[in-house]
Design a protein around this motif. Structure first.
Motif, PDB file in Angstrom:
ATOM      1  N   GLY A 175      -3.393  18.663   8.488  1.00  0.00           N
ATOM      2  CA  GLY A 175      -1.792  18.021   8.858  1.00  0.00           C
ATOM      3  C   GLY A 175      -1.981  17.379   8.757  1.00  0.00           C
ATOM      4  O   GLY A 175      -1.923  16.462   8.854  1.00  0.00           O
ATOM      5  N   LEU A 176       0.083  16.917   9.272  1.00  0.00           N
ATOM      6  CA  LEU A 176       0.525  15.907   8.679  1.00  0.00           C
ATOM      7  C   LEU A 176       1.901  16.080   9.917  1.00  0.00           C
ATOM      8  O   LEU A 176       2.413  17.397   9.835  1.00  0.00           O
ATOM      9  CB  LEU A 176       1.732  16.005   7.645  1.00  0.00           C
ATOM     10  N   ALA A 177       1.646  14.779  10.922  1.00  0.00           N
ATOM     11  CA  ALA A 177       2.931  14.681  11.419  1.00  0.00           C
ATOM     12  C   ALA A 177       4.107  13.601  11.602  1.00  0.00           C
ATOM     13  O   ALA A 177       3.554  12.731  10.695  1.00  0.00           O
ATOM     14  CB  ALA A 177       2.354  14.581  13.372  1.00  0.00           C
ATOM     15  N   ILE A 178       4.801  14.044  11.581  1.00  0.00           N
ATOM     16  CA  ILE A 178       5.788  12.746  11.265  1.00  0.00           C
ATOM     17  C   ILE A 178       6.371  12.369  13.127  1.00  0.00           C
ATOM     18  O   ILE A 178       5.941  12.586  13.998  1.00  0.00           O
ATOM     19  CB  ILE A 178       7.535  13.189  11.369  1.00  0.00           C
ATOM     20  N   ASP A 179       5.801  10.740  12.372  1.00  0.00           N
ATOM     21  CA  ASP A 179       5.431   9.867  14.009  1.00  0.00           C
ATOM     22  C   ASP A 179       7.099   9.507  14.664  1.00  0.00           C
ATOM     23  O   ASP A 179       7.739   8.603  13.599  1.00  0.00           O
ATOM     24  CB  ASP A 179       4.466   8.914  13.411  1.00  0.00           C
ATOM     25  N   ASP A 180       6.799   8.906  16.032  1.00  0.00           N
ATOM     26  CA  ASP A 180       8.051   8.188  16.385  1.00  0.00           C
ATOM     27  C   ASP A 180       9.313   9.169  15.856  1.00  0.00           C
ATOM     28  O   ASP A 180      10.078   8.567  14.938  1.00  0.00           O
ATOM     29  CB  ASP A 180       8.178   6.710  15.523  1.00  0.00           C
ATOM     30  N   PHE A 181       9.480  10.649  15.257  1.00  0.00           N
ATOM     31  CA  PHE A 181      10.582  10.457  15.357  1.00  0.00           C
ATOM     32  C   PHE A 181      11.836  10.402  15.550  1.00  0.00           C
ATOM     33  O   PHE A 181      12.252  10.186  17.336  1.00  0.00           O
ATOM     34  CB  PHE A 181      10.761  12.439  14.798  1.00  0.00           C
ATOM     35  N   GLY A 182      13.480  10.020  14.537  1.00  0.00           N
ATOM     36  CA  GLY A 182      14.152   9.811  16.019  1.00  0.00           C
ATOM     37  C   GLY A 182      14.815   7.816  15.997  1.00  0.00           C
ATOM     38  O   GLY A 182      16.202   7.602  15.736  1.00  0.00           O
ATOM     39  N   THR A 183      13.799   7.505  14.970  1.00  0.00           N
ATOM     40  CA  THR A 183      14.075   5.711  15.092  1.00  0.00           C
ATOM     41  C   THR A 183      13.727   4.967  14.002  1.00  0.00           C
ATOM     42  O   THR A 183      14.114   4.456  13.652  1.00  0.00           O
ATOM     43  CB  THR A 183      12.626   5.454  15.828  1.00  0.00           C
ATOM     44  N   GLY A 184      13.672   6.338  12.654  1.00  0.00           N
ATOM     45  CA  GLY A 184      13.851   6.025  11.297  1.00  0.00           C
ATOM     46  C   GLY A 184      14.794   5.902  10.422  1.00  0.00           C
ATOM     47  O   GLY A 184      16.077   6.381  11.514  1.00  0.00           O
ATOM     48  N   TYR A 185      14.520   6.517   9.510  1.00  0.00           N
ATOM     49  CA  TYR A 185      15.829   7.109   8.517  1.00  0.00           C
ATOM     50  C   TYR A 185      16.034   8.053   8.339  1.00  0.00           C
ATOM     51  O   TYR A 185      16.824   8.561   6.991  1.00  0.00           O
ATOM     52  CB  TYR A 185      16.081   6.012   7.823  1.00  0.00           C
ATOM     53  N   SER A 186      14.684   9.209   8.420  1.00  0.00           N
ATOM     54  CA  SER A 186      14.683  10.219   7.191  1.00  0.00           C
ATOM     55  C   SER A 186      15.922  10.979   8.283  1.00  0.00           C
ATOM     56  O   SER A 186      16.442  11.786   8.728  1.00  0.00           O
ATOM     57  CB  SER A 186      12.935  10.410   7.552  1.00  0.00           C
ATOM     58  N   SER A 187      16.181  11.507   6.659  1.00  0.00           N
ATOM     59  CA  SER A 187      17.213  12.609   7.161  1.00  0.00           C
ATOM     60  C   SER A 187      16.755  14.434   6.296  1.00  0.00           C
ATOM     61  O   SER A 187      15.952  14.581   6.953  1.00  0.00           O
ATOM     62  CB  SER A 187      18.537  12.756   6.027  1.00  0.00           C
ATOM     63  N   LEU A 188      17.786  15.330   7.433  1.00  0.00           N
ATOM     64  CA  LEU A 188      16.751  16.656   7.073  1.00  0.00           C
ATOM     65  C   LEU A 188      15.884  16.975   6.357  1.00  0.00           C
ATOM     66  O   LEU A 188      15.460  17.994   5.860  1.00  0.00           O
ATOM     67  CB  LEU A 188      18.153  17.449   7.956  1.00  0.00           C
ATOM     68  N   ALA A 189      17.327  16.811   5.086  1.00  0.00           N
ATOM     69  CA  ALA A 189      16.866  16.800   3.372  1.00  0.00           C
ATOM     70  C   ALA A 189      15.082  16.340   2.997  1.00  0.00           C
ATOM     71  O   ALA A 189      14.502  17.335   3.224  1.00  0.00           O
ATOM     72  CB  ALA A 189      17.394  16.737   2.898  1.00  0.00           C
ATOM     73  N   TYR A 190      15.156  15.277   3.214  1.00  0.00           N
ATOM     74  CA  TYR A 190      13.462  15.317   3.776  1.00  0.00           C
ATOM     75  C   TYR A 190      12.840  15.905   4.748  1.00  0.00           C
ATOM     76  O   TYR A 190      11.449  16.626   4.879  1.00  0.00           O
ATOM     77  CB  TYR A 190      13.354  13.612   4.153  1.00  0.00           C
ATOM     78  N   LEU A 191      12.988  16.067   6.369  1.00  0.00           N
ATOM     79  CA  LEU A 191      12.366  17.061   6.631  1.00  0.00           C
ATOM     80  C   LEU A 191      12.018  18.309   6.463  1.00  0.00           C
ATOM     81  O   LEU A 191      10.474  18.659   6.331  1.00  0.00           O
ATOM     82  CB  LEU A 191      13.386  17.293   7.975  1.00  0.00           C
ATOM     83  N   ARG A 192      13.135  18.649   5.537  1.00  0.00           N
ATOM     84  CA  ARG A 192      12.838  20.240   5.044  1.00  0.00           C
ATOM     85  C   ARG A 192      11.637  20.026   4.087  1.00  0.00           C
ATOM     86  O   ARG A 192      10.991  20.733   3.940  1.00  0.00           O
ATOM     87  CB  ARG A 192      14.118  20.988   4.726  1.00  0.00           C
ATOM     88  N   ARG A 193      12.287  19.456   2.911  1.00  0.00           N
ATOM     89  CA  ARG A 193      10.866  19.152   1.887  1.00  0.00           C
ATOM     90  C   ARG A 193       9.729  18.989   1.867  1.00  0.00           C
ATOM     91  O   ARG A 193       8.635  18.798   1.086  1.00  0.00           O
ATOM     92  CB  ARG A 193      11.142  18.037   1.286  1.00  0.00           C
ATOM     93  N   MET A 194       9.693  17.872   3.280  1.00  0.00           N
ATOM     94  CA  MET A 194       8.098  17.387   3.378  1.00  0.00           C
ATOM     95  C   MET A 194       7.205  18.309   3.874  1.00  0.00           C
ATOM     96  O   MET A 194       5.520  18.784   3.878  1.00  0.00           O
ATOM     97  CB  MET A 194       8.583  16.262   4.494  1.00  0.00           C
ATOM     98  N   ARG A 195       7.645  19.479   4.986  1.00  0.00           N
ATOM     99  CA  ARG A 195       6.834  20.329   4.902  1.00  0.00           C
ATOM    100  C   ARG A 195       5.985  20.283   6.545  1.00  0.00           C
ATOM    101  O   ARG A 195       4.835  21.209   6.058  1.00  0.00           O
ATOM    102  CB  ARG A 195       6.195  21.272   4.460  1.00  0.00           C
ATOM    103  N   CYS A 196       5.956  18.983   7.259  1.00  0.00           N
ATOM    104  CA  CYS A 196       5.072  18.638   7.529  1.00  0.00           C
ATOM    105  C   CYS A 196       5.145  19.927   8.578  1.00  0.00           C
ATOM    106  O   CYS A 196       5.593  20.702   9.228  1.00  0.00           O
ATOM    107  CB  CYS A 196       5.627  17.484   9.055  1.00  0.00           C
TER     108      CYS A 196
END
Ligand code: C2E
Ligand code: MG
Ligand code: MG
Ligand code: MG
Length: 275
Positions: A175-196
């Motif tokens: 399992g993977l988690a995206i940490d500290d969400f909201g402070t970085g630079y990722s876009s919704l497109a990356y969120l979707r592709r990563m499927r964390c």
């Protein structure tokens, strides 16, 4: 006179740089020694559901320096990252988790999955990835034992490459988690592709959200988007009862923060699981 001042401040400037460089190098050497002498340990911070039941833990590196005492990860992690020592520290962290899992098991404690923080520096080079996977294999750390947290950053662009380490780990079932969400630079497109599996909202947005209309609106929206993407949402840095209540009302899945429990040494994990 002006020229003299300039020379003086230039000398002071170079002295300051020299001192900063010196203390950085000293810290780097201390980390190397700490790895060799096993001065690092892990503390564990529980994650709670809406019913205040422990559903998981985050492992956090702790360093007790022989003369300085406890050194904050905020100080040593960046130096470990920029010096490349984070690769060794990351492998050591897995070994510490193995040791703690074994300790709990002999005491009959069934621990939920533990999240380990993974630095992007550990994911970049093929030989580092291979050593990490090898360490997971030789320690027999299975997907039910461990998951990984990656801080949201511009490096998410790396996931465009087909051999992305993220996908390798996910392919193995971790399992993977995206940490500290909201402070970085990722876009919704990356969120979707990563499927964390998980999204951890940074405490910058969580702390005081019940009294802050903007934070409240942002967190509520993130929870909704994450759920639409079938992700589990974790709020970080929950300290206030009013924030906890607001998060539960929003449907936030898990909460982690000093308001529930500080990170504890492995010996104290058992008592958090008996409820
Ligand atoms: P993180 O992964 O976001 O971890 C959460 C940090 O927030 C921890 O700080 C934790 O003690 C702190 N925290 C938890 N609840 C609260 C709260 O209610 N209020 C406040 N103010 N803080 C809270 P810590 O242990 O100092 O770690 C800082 C960062 O260092 C971590 O942030 C993580 O990015 C990094 N780190 C820690 N251990 C490791 C590790 O083993 N490997 C890597 N690569 N990074 C690590
Ligand atoms: Mg984390
Ligand atoms: Mg982080
Ligand atoms: Mg975090």
């Amino acid at each position: 006179h002006a020229k003299r001042l300039g020379v003086d401040s230039f000398q002071q400037f170079t002295t300051e740089i020299g001192e900063a460089l010196h203390s950085r190098l000293a810290l780097e050497n201390d980390i190397r020694t700490a790895l060799a002498e096993e001065q690092f340990s892990l503390h564990y911070q529980p994650q709670y559901d809406a019913q205040r039941r422990v559903q998981g833990f985050e492992a956090l590196a702790r360093w007790r320096h022989p003369t300085r005492g406890w050194v904050s990860p905020a100080e040593f992690i960046p130096v470990a990252e920029s010096s490349g020592l984070i690769v060794e520290l990351g492998l050591a962290t897995l070994a510490l988790l193995r040791r703690d899992l074994d300790g709990w098991r002999v005491r009959g404690i069934n621990c939920p999955t533990v999240a380990i923080n993974l630095s992007w520096e550990q994911c970049r080079k093929p030989q580092h990835r291979e050593r990490f996977l090898q360490q997971l294999r030789s320690l027999r750390l299975e997907p039910q034992d461990v998951e990984f947290e990656l801080t949201e950053s511009a490096d998410f662009e790396d996931i465009d490459t087909p051999d992305s380490f993220i996908f390798t780990l996910q392919g193995l079932g971790y399992g993977l988690a995206i940490d500290d969400f909201g402070t970085g630079y990722s876009s919704l497109a990356y969120l979707r592709r990563m499927r964390c599996r998980k999204l951890k909202i940074d405490r910058l947005f969580v702390h005081g959200l019940s009294a802050n209309a903007d934070s409240h609106m942002l967190v509520e929206s993130v929870v909704r988007v994450a759920h639409a993407m079938r992700m589990v949402v974790v709020a970080e840095g929950v300290e206030l009862p009013a924030d906890e209540a607001a998060l539960v009302t929003m449907g936030c899945d898990l909460m982690q923060g000093f308001g529930f429990c500080r990170p504890v040494p492995p010996e104290e994990v058992a008592q958090l699981l008996v409820t």
